[in-house]
Scaffold this motif. Structure first.
Motif, PDB file in Angstrom:
ATOM      1  N   ASN A 304       0.835  -1.189   0.000  1.00 30.53           N
ATOM      2  CA  ASN A 304       0.000   0.000   0.000  1.00 30.53           C
ATOM      3  C   ASN A 304       0.873   1.243   0.000  1.00 30.53           C
ATOM      4  OD1 ASN A 304      -1.931   2.184   1.524  1.00 30.53           O
ATOM      5  ND2 ASN A 304      -3.100   0.685   0.350  1.00 30.53           N
ATOM      6  N   LEU A 305       0.445   2.220  -0.800  1.00 32.32           N
ATOM      7  CA  LEU A 305       1.058   3.544  -0.847  1.00 32.32           C
ATOM      8  C   LEU A 305      -0.063   4.549  -0.658  1.00 32.32           C
ATOM      9  CD1 LEU A 305       3.518   4.936  -3.540  1.00 32.32           C
ATOM     10  CD2 LEU A 305       1.445   6.168  -2.961  1.00 32.32           C
ATOM     11  N   VAL A 306       0.126   5.493   0.258  1.00 30.34           N
ATOM     12  CA  VAL A 306      -0.894   6.508   0.507  1.00 30.34           C
ATOM     13  C   VAL A 306      -0.202   7.840   0.750  1.00 30.34           C
ATOM     14  CG1 VAL A 306      -0.990   6.133   3.008  1.00 30.34           C
ATOM     15  CG2 VAL A 306      -3.019   6.964   1.809  1.00 30.34           C
ATOM     16  N   PHE A 307      -0.861   8.936   0.351  1.00 29.56           N
ATOM     17  CA  PHE A 307      -0.269  10.246   0.576  1.00 29.56           C
ATOM     18  C   PHE A 307      -1.347  11.303   0.762  1.00 29.56           C
ATOM     19  CE2 PHE A 307      -0.859   9.855  -3.956  1.00 29.56           C
ATOM     20  CZ  PHE A 307      -1.202  11.118  -4.412  1.00 29.56           C
ATOM     21  N   SER A 308      -0.970  12.361   1.467  1.00 24.20           N
ATOM     22  CA  SER A 308      -1.844  13.498   1.715  1.00 24.20           C
ATOM     23  C   SER A 308      -1.128  14.759   1.268  1.00 24.20           C
ATOM     24  CB  SER A 308      -2.188  13.607   3.206  1.00 24.20           C
ATOM     25  OG  SER A 308      -2.773  14.878   3.483  1.00 24.20           O
ATOM     26  N   PRO A 309      -1.536  15.341   0.124  1.00 23.47           N
ATOM     27  CA  PRO A 309      -0.896  16.586  -0.307  1.00 23.47           C
ATOM     28  C   PRO A 309      -1.058  17.711   0.719  1.00 23.47           C
ATOM     29  CG  PRO A 309      -2.123  15.598  -2.113  1.00 23.47           C
ATOM     30  CD  PRO A 309      -2.494  14.838  -0.870  1.00 23.47           C
ATOM     31  N   GLU A 310      -2.209  17.756   1.387  1.00 30.66           N
ATOM     32  CA  GLU A 310      -2.445  18.818   2.358  1.00 30.66           C
ATOM     33  C   GLU A 310      -1.457  18.745   3.511  1.00 30.66           C
ATOM     34  OE1 GLU A 310      -6.057  20.561   5.195  1.00 30.66           O
ATOM     35  OE2 GLU A 310      -6.408  18.858   3.865  1.00 30.66           O
ATOM     36  N   GLU A 311      -1.175  17.539   3.987  1.00 29.42           N
ATOM     37  CA  GLU A 311      -0.227  17.362   5.087  1.00 29.42           C
ATOM     38  C   GLU A 311       1.208  17.225   4.595  1.00 29.42           C
ATOM     39  OE1 GLU A 311      -1.091  17.421   8.190  1.00 29.42           O
ATOM     40  OE2 GLU A 311      -3.219  16.896   8.303  1.00 29.42           O
ATOM     41  N   ASP A 312       1.398  17.082   3.261  1.00 32.43           N
ATOM     42  CA  ASP A 312       2.720  16.835   2.678  1.00 32.43           C
ATOM     43  C   ASP A 312       3.357  15.603   3.305  1.00 32.43           C
ATOM     44  OD1 ASP A 312       4.844  17.095   1.023  1.00 32.43           O
ATOM     45  OD2 ASP A 312       5.598  18.982   1.851  1.00 32.43           O
ATOM     46  N   LEU A 313       2.541  14.543   3.410  1.00 37.86           N
ATOM     47  CA  LEU A 313       2.974  13.302   4.028  1.00 37.86           C
ATOM     48  C   LEU A 313       2.626  12.128   3.130  1.00 37.86           C
ATOM     49  CD1 LEU A 313       1.825  13.605   7.771  1.00 37.86           C
ATOM     50  CD2 LEU A 313       4.155  13.128   7.011  1.00 37.86           C
ATOM     51  N   GLY A 314       3.442  11.099   3.180  1.00 39.57           N
ATOM     52  CA  GLY A 314       3.140   9.860   2.490  1.00 39.57           C
ATOM     53  C   GLY A 314       3.636   8.682   3.305  1.00 39.57           C
ATOM     54  N   ALA A 315       3.042   7.515   3.063  1.00 36.45           N
ATOM     55  CA  ALA A 315       3.461   6.304   3.773  1.00 36.45           C
ATOM     56  C   ALA A 315       3.396   5.116   2.837  1.00 36.45           C
ATOM     57  CB  ALA A 315       2.580   6.064   5.004  1.00 36.45           C
ATOM     58  N   VAL A 316       4.292   4.156   3.053  1.00 38.52           N
ATOM     59  CA  VAL A 316       4.388   2.940   2.255  1.00 38.52           C
ATOM     60  C   VAL A 316       4.488   1.757   3.203  1.00 38.52           C
ATOM     61  CG1 VAL A 316       5.799   1.651   0.608  1.00 38.52           C
ATOM     62  CG2 VAL A 316       5.552   4.134   0.356  1.00 38.52           C
ATOM     63  N   VAL A 317       3.745   0.686   2.900  1.00 40.86           N
ATOM     64  CA  VAL A 317       3.823  -0.558   3.665  1.00 40.86           C
ATOM     65  C   VAL A 317       3.912  -1.714   2.681  1.00 40.86           C
ATOM     66  CG1 VAL A 317       2.693  -2.084   5.315  1.00 40.86           C
ATOM     67  CG2 VAL A 317       2.503   0.392   5.596  1.00 40.86           C
ATOM     68  N   LEU A 318       4.890  -2.600   2.859  1.00 41.25           N
ATOM     69  CA  LEU A 318       5.076  -3.772   2.004  1.00 41.25           C
ATOM     70  C   LEU A 318       5.185  -5.021   2.866  1.00 41.25           C
ATOM     71  CD1 LEU A 318       7.846  -2.340  -0.390  1.00 41.25           C
ATOM     72  CD2 LEU A 318       5.371  -2.368  -0.769  1.00 41.25           C
ATOM     73  N   THR A 319       4.491  -6.086   2.459  1.00 37.52           N
ATOM     74  CA  THR A 319       4.580  -7.354   3.172  1.00 37.52           C
ATOM     75  C   THR A 319       4.691  -8.491   2.167  1.00 37.52           C
ATOM     76  OG1 THR A 319       2.211  -7.838   3.202  1.00 37.52           O
ATOM     77  CG2 THR A 319       3.045  -6.430   4.951  1.00 37.52           C
ATOM     78  N   ASN A 320       5.140  -9.659   2.649  1.00 36.53           N
ATOM     79  CA  ASN A 320       5.259 -10.826   1.762  1.00 36.53           C
ATOM     80  C   ASN A 320       4.377 -11.968   2.237  1.00 36.53           C
ATOM     81  OD1 ASN A 320       6.996 -11.164   3.968  1.00 36.53           O
ATOM     82  ND2 ASN A 320       8.353 -12.531   2.828  1.00 36.53           N
ATOM     83  N   CYS A 321       3.056 -11.696   2.261  1.00 39.58           N
ATOM     84  CA  CYS A 321       2.087 -12.737   2.565  1.00 39.58           C
ATOM     85  C   CYS A 321       0.853 -12.529   1.695  1.00 39.58           C
ATOM     86  CB  CYS A 321       1.703 -12.744   4.035  1.00 39.58           C
ATOM     87  SG  CYS A 321       1.003 -11.196   4.619  1.00 39.58           S
TER      88      CYS A 321
END
Length: 462
Positions: A304-321
């Protein structure tokens, strides 16, 4: 301009670590790696693993599944910005003979083209792409499941068509175009169609026992544009920063804003959950924030990749299942933790460096009937219009260079704003898509539709 990137506070870092540790434990995934980007730069990353001493880092590849679709959508938007296609073009105009050519490019991007969710035949994610060598094999004899343009129905074959469209207009394979036009300019060196060491293996975890089984890793062939890519938390953090800010070498900020603007009618369940879809980007309303991004899954992997332009923040989560932690919730929580613990410090207020006197003449309060709105000049000759307080219609406008402005967003998107002047050159009123705005409520002598009572305002008769 972005703020200087600062280190996250120890308490924030611990809260982020706790969130992914809970996700890896309760989700029973062999490994999980996550990253947060702020101000266009990575500010945190951590990993959890079931193997002591072998936690993945930002450089370990995982399969990212349908996050690939966002890359494909960026390539299509580049074609549009170069004038090689229009989003309203039917697919048949550029890629005839598919049997799904009535759908427009925009409808394919937004999953409203009416196509089936999956390819016919054996489950395409667990079988070789060589079983589907041609578009006809991907689409089948009856590619449509719904009337074109009527509903949002997520379609992997739809993005296969968009990949074929890119190949047709560029005259080169999809992955080659991707590398030249996105991966190399953005320095995404660890994103590729085939896995490159070091990379994680994909696993299925037994739902009722703590044992695992390896998942097959198949080349998706023709379906590549819908879900082929492998990437890393580091590369996807940089991609999230690009999706937030834009990069003129790849795609500008206005086109990215268009991508994250809702483009598909929401199902009832989507309305209830606050989710939607733009052009190659999933949208969600969570914790009062509008988030954009994309999820991805293939046998053995969740991303999953998600971002908020208003907060100027982004996050990424990767798993192998294959199934396990709700990575979309985890990514949104990582973003929320930082936003709440360390809210963004706004840029200092600065006056405009240039201002046309005619814009200053328009600034201030205006009335639409009895509703008060304010018109404010912005940079580069633009304007913004909105209520003085509370909820109401808000829009930004860009200057057209002829004394008119066109709405960019909100209710007045695409509508024309012009200042109507009297014979002596002073401003009489504003005309906005047939609405008349005056300096006084129901101003006498102004061309208010329906006219103004000649007796004017009065108290309640006794």
């Amino acid at each position: 301009m972005t703020s200087p990137v600062e280190e996250l506070l120890p308490a924030t870092r611990r809260a982020l670590l706790h969130r992914i540790a809970v996700a890896q434990t309760e989700g029973r995934t062999p490994s999980l790696v996550a990253a947060v980007v702020r101000g266009g730069k990575p500010v945190w990353s951590e990993a959890r693993t079931c193997v002591d001493g072998h936690a993945p880092d930002l450089d370990v590849q995982y399969r990212i599944g349908s996050i690939t679709k966002t890359f494909t959508a960026v390539l299509v938007m580049r074609l549009r910005d170069e004038g090689l296609l229009d989003l309203g073009d039917p697919l048949d105009k550029h890629l005839p003979g598919t049997g799904a050519g009535e759908a427009t490019i925009a409808e394919l991007l937004a999953h409203t083209g009416g196509l089936a969710a999956e390819s016919p035949g054996p489950w395409w994610e667990r079988t070789p792409g060589s079983l589907r060598p041609e578009l006809a094999d991907v689409l089948g004899e009856q590619p449509l499941r719904h009337p074109v343009g009527r509903r949002h129905h997520y379609s992997n074959p739809g993005y296969t068509l968009l990949g074929a469209l890119v190949e047709r207009l560029r005259g080169a394979p999809w992955e080659e175009v991707l590398r030249a036009e996105i991966l190399e300019p953005l320095d995404l060196r660890r994103t590729s169609g085939a896995p490159q060491s070091p990379h994680a293996g994909g696993w299925a975890v037994h739902p009722w026992a703590d044992v695992m089984m390896p998942e097959p890793l198949e080349d998706l062939g023709r379906m590549a544009a819908a879900g082929q890519l492998w990437s890393t938390a580091g590369d996807l953090a940089r991609f999230a920063a690009f999706l937030t800010h834009g990069d003129e070498r790849v795609l500008g900020s206005e086109s990215l804003l268009e991508m994250r603007t809702p483009a598909a009618p929401a199902e009832t369940s989507e309305l209830a959950s606050g989710t939607g879809y733009g052009l190659g980007l999933q949208l969600q309303l969570r914790d009062g924030r509008v988030l954009a991004g994309h999820s991805g899954s293939l046998p053995g992997f969740l991303a999953n990749l998600v971002f908020s332009p208003e907060e100027d923040l982004g996050a990424v989560v990767l798993t192998n299942c294959t199934s396990g932690p709700a990575v979309s919730l985890v990514a949104a929580d990582l973003l929320r933790i930082v936003a709440e613990a360390e809210p963004r410090i706004p840029e200092p207020w600065r006056p405009l460096t240039e201002l046309d006197d005619s814009l200053l003449e328009l600034a201030g309060p205006w009335y639409w009937g009895t509703a008060t709105v304010a018109l404010r000049p912005s940079s580069e000759g633009g304007l913004s219009l909105g209520p003085l307080e509370g909820a109401g219609r808000r829009s930004r406008f860009r200057a057209n260079g002829d004394g008119t402005w066109t709405g960019l967003d909100g209710y007045y998107a695409g509508e024309l704003l012009r200042a109507v002047r009297r014979p002596d050159g002073t401003v009489s009123h504003l005309d906005l898509g047939s609405f008349v705005f005056t300096r006084e409520p129901y101003e006498k002598g102004a061309p208010v539709p329906g006219g103004v009572d000649p007796e004017g305002w009065r108290p309640l008769p006794r």
